[in-house]
Structures are given as C-alpha cells and as structure tokens.
Design an enzyme around this catalytic site. Structure first.
Site, PDB file in Angstrom:
ATOM      1  N   LYS A  54     -44.113  -0.264  49.997  1.00 56.56           N
ATOM      2  CA  LYS A  54     -44.793  -1.454  50.197  1.00 56.56           C
ATOM      3  C   LYS A  54     -45.986  -1.478  50.876  1.00 56.56           C
ATOM      4  CE  LYS A  54     -40.454  -4.066  49.230  1.00 56.56           C
ATOM      5  NZ  LYS A  54     -39.328  -4.799  49.520  1.00 56.56           N
ATOM      6  N   GLN A  98     -37.431  -6.979  55.288  1.00 55.18           N
ATOM      7  CA  GLN A  98     -36.541  -6.182  54.366  1.00 55.18           C
ATOM      8  C   GLN A  98     -35.196  -6.356  54.407  1.00 55.18           C
ATOM      9  OE1 GLN A  98     -37.830  -4.411  51.883  1.00 55.18           O
ATOM     10  NE2 GLN A  98     -36.100  -3.549  51.381  1.00 55.18           N
ATOM     11  N   ASP A 121     -41.174 -13.109  49.350  1.00 51.71           N
ATOM     12  CA  ASP A 121     -40.199 -12.935  48.411  1.00 51.71           C
ATOM     13  C   ASP A 121     -39.589 -14.006  47.532  1.00 51.71           C
ATOM     14  OD1 ASP A 121     -39.171 -10.170  48.770  1.00 51.71           O
ATOM     15  OD2 ASP A 121     -38.431 -10.620  50.964  1.00 51.71           O
TER      16      ASP A 121
HETATM   17  N1  GUN Z   1     -34.022  -5.380  49.461  1.00 51.78           N
HETATM   18  C1  GUN Z   1     -33.706  -4.910  48.260  1.00 51.78           C
HETATM   19  N2  GUN Z   1     -34.535  -5.633  47.533  1.00 51.78           N
HETATM   20  C2  GUN Z   1     -35.243  -6.420  48.169  1.00 51.78           C
HETATM   21  C3  GUN Z   1     -36.341  -7.406  48.007  1.00 51.78           C
HETATM   22  O1  GUN Z   1     -36.973  -7.674  46.992  1.00 51.78           O
HETATM   23  N3  GUN Z   1     -37.049  -8.107  49.324  1.00 51.78           N
HETATM   24  C4  GUN Z   1     -36.329  -7.934  50.466  1.00 51.78           C
HETATM   25  N4  GUN Z   1     -37.043  -8.552  51.420  1.00 51.78           N
HETATM   26  N5  GUN Z   1     -35.584  -6.987  50.734  1.00 51.78           N
HETATM   27  C5  GUN Z   1     -34.940  -6.366  49.741  1.00 51.78           C
END
Ligand code: GUN
Length: 296
Positions: A54, A98, A121
């Site tokens: 990311k 995350q 998100d």
């Molecule tokens: N953990 C697994 N997928 C995601 C996601 O799309 N966003 C976040 N913040 N954590 C995750």
C-alpha cells in the site's frame, strides 16, 4: 470452451495510471497533493506485506504517504489519540488502520474514531449505512475492485442471480450491497449455509470470499457464470508454497464464462481502489469534482 481469464492485474494497472494522472493534475492546477496515512499495530506477517504494498503504490502515484508502525502493546488511548491527530491534519485525506488488530484492541471502536470523510477503507458505520441506503459513500476497496472487474466483463448486471459466499464486514456484506445496487438478485451464503453447492449453482455471478482453498468445485458452477475469487490462501503442494483462491480454478474454468485467477485477479484491484478512494476523499475535502475514470 475454457473460461476467459479476468486480468485483474492489467485492469488495476490501467486504474492506477489514471490515478497517477489525476494526482498530477490536482498538483498542477490546484497545488494539492492527496495524502494517505496507514497505521499498523504489531507485526502480523500478512499485514507487513499488505502495508508495504500500500505504501509503495501510494508513493508510485505521487501521493503523500504517512506510515505509522506501532508496537503490538499500544494502548487504545494512544491509538485513538494518533487517529484524532490524523483526523485534524489537513495533509491527510485518507486514514487506514490495517486489520487484524492485536486482541486487546477492538476494531469497531478504533474504526469509529476515524473521521468518516477520511475512512478510505469504507468500514466506518457512517459509510456502511450510506452504502446500504444507496447514498454516496466511501466503498470498501476489495468489493469495489470486484464490481469494477464485473463491469469490465459483463455488459449489464441487471437482473442477474448473484451469490456471494462469505459474510464478512470487509468483503461479503458490502459486496452484496453493491450487487443489490446494480439490481442483481442477491443471495449471501457462508460456511454454514446448507446445500451450498445448490446455492452456488444458481449464480450467474459468483463471488467467493471465504478463505478455504478449493472449497468451490467445478460442478458447483452454473455453465456460463462469471466467477470472482477473492480468496487468497497459502498452500504447499509438491513441496512448493503457492497462493490459491477459494475456487478450484481448473474445474471452474471448464464451466464458467469468465473467472479471476489467484494471484492476479482481485488482489491488485484492492490497492488500486484504495488509491482511488483517497483521491476521491481529497477532492471531496477541498470541494473539487472527483476526477473521471477514478471515482465509482
Ligand atoms: N485486512 C485485510 N484486508 C484489509 C483491508 O481491506 N483493509 C484493512 N484496513 N485491513 C485489512
């Protein structure tokens, strides 16, 4: 005839290059640089990989990246105080925490502390409510990526039978909302669903997000269906470690009309959609129209 492979990598690259162009234009015309803050608590190995990707992609498209890596022992008070600081920071247009979090931290309370306008998100209850009532919302990245792949593959989704296998807050539930908004007839199934093969056989569009390798067999697929496999499962076969989805790809390819591979299907779309959501949040924040080809 074998199913067409839906090339998520190429579609994500196209989206990411449009995002790069939109970011350059925001800077050139308005002196604005979208910024994304990513918070990681602890050292979950999968999270390490995702966060690194990311951050790399954020920098690649020319956005500002603010990375906060906190120890697994971080208290809720300290985490919420960092989120409050980022909520108030005008250089930060998107905030992502995350998941999963260490067990002493409650994800729902942490997500609720993020300003809904910066919740790229799309997990905040405000965005969940907006999406489920058909209003303009920030949409969770993975289901948004799946929808883009479906729109690229199918002329129209209207009236199709869609089955979503998996009912998580991150993928299954928002995916069902997005398909409903496209006027599909939607069934949400999960690991406990009785007669799961029969339910899957109804699907013109089958989206699976369960996390079980080869759960969905070729003979569970309706001939001509479009299959979107969100599963990312690490398995060892023939002494080698590799990634597979929730669907038996070989078997399903003989029956489906189109299918996403794992890797190279949905995965690359998730990050591209995160970047797209950050550009949209930035434009909304400064009162500019969201750029074409980047917002959905
Ligand atoms: N953990 C697994 N997928 C995601 C996601 O799309 N966003 C976040 N913040 N954590 C995750």
């Amino acid at each position: 005839m074998a199913a067409a492979k839906i090339d998520g990598k190429a579609i994500a690259e196209g989206l990411q290059s449009r995002i790069g162009a939109a970011v350059s234009e925001l800077w050139r015309k308005h002196g604005i640089q979208p910024g994304l803050a990513v918070i990681q608590v602890g050292e979950d190995p999968a999270s390490e990989v995702y966060v690194r990707s990311k951050v790399r992609s954020t920098i690649e498209v020319g956005m500002a990246s603010f990375q906060h890596k906190l120890p697994a022992t971080t208290s809720e008070v300290d985490l919420l105080s960092l989120i409050a600081k980022l909520n108030a920071d005008p250089a930060v247009h998107g905030i992502l925490v995350q998941l999963p979090l260490p067990s002493h931290l409650k994800a729902s309370s942490v997500i609720r502390a993020i300003s809904p306008e910066k919740d790229v998100d799309g997990f905040h209850v405000s965005n969940v409510g907006l999406l489920s009532t058909g209003q303009k919302a920030i949409v969770p990245c993975t289901p948004l990526g799946c929808l883009i792949l479906l729109r690229e593959t199918l002329e129209s989704l209207v009236g199709l039978e869609a089955v979503v296998v998996g009912h998580s807050n991150i993928v299954g539930k928002p995916m069902a909302q997005l398909l409903l908004a496209e006027n599909c007839t939607v069934t949400v199934a999960h690991k406990e669903t009785r007669y799961l093969p029969e339910v899957c056989r109804r699907a013109d569009v089958l989206v699976t997000a369960v996390g079980r390798p080869a759960l969905i067999q070729g003979d569970w697929i309706k001939p001509g269906a479009t299959v979107i496999d969100v599963g990312i499962n690490r398995i060892t076969s023939g002494g080698k470690r590799r990634l597979v989805g929730d669907v038996d790809f070989e078997g399903a390819s003989k029956v489906a009309r189109a299918i996403t591979p794992v890797p190279g299907g949905v995965g690359p779309m998730t990050i591209a959609c995160l970047l797209a959501n950050t550009v949209s949040a930035c434009c909304d924040n400064v009162g500019l129209a969201r750029p074409d080809g980047v917002s959905f």
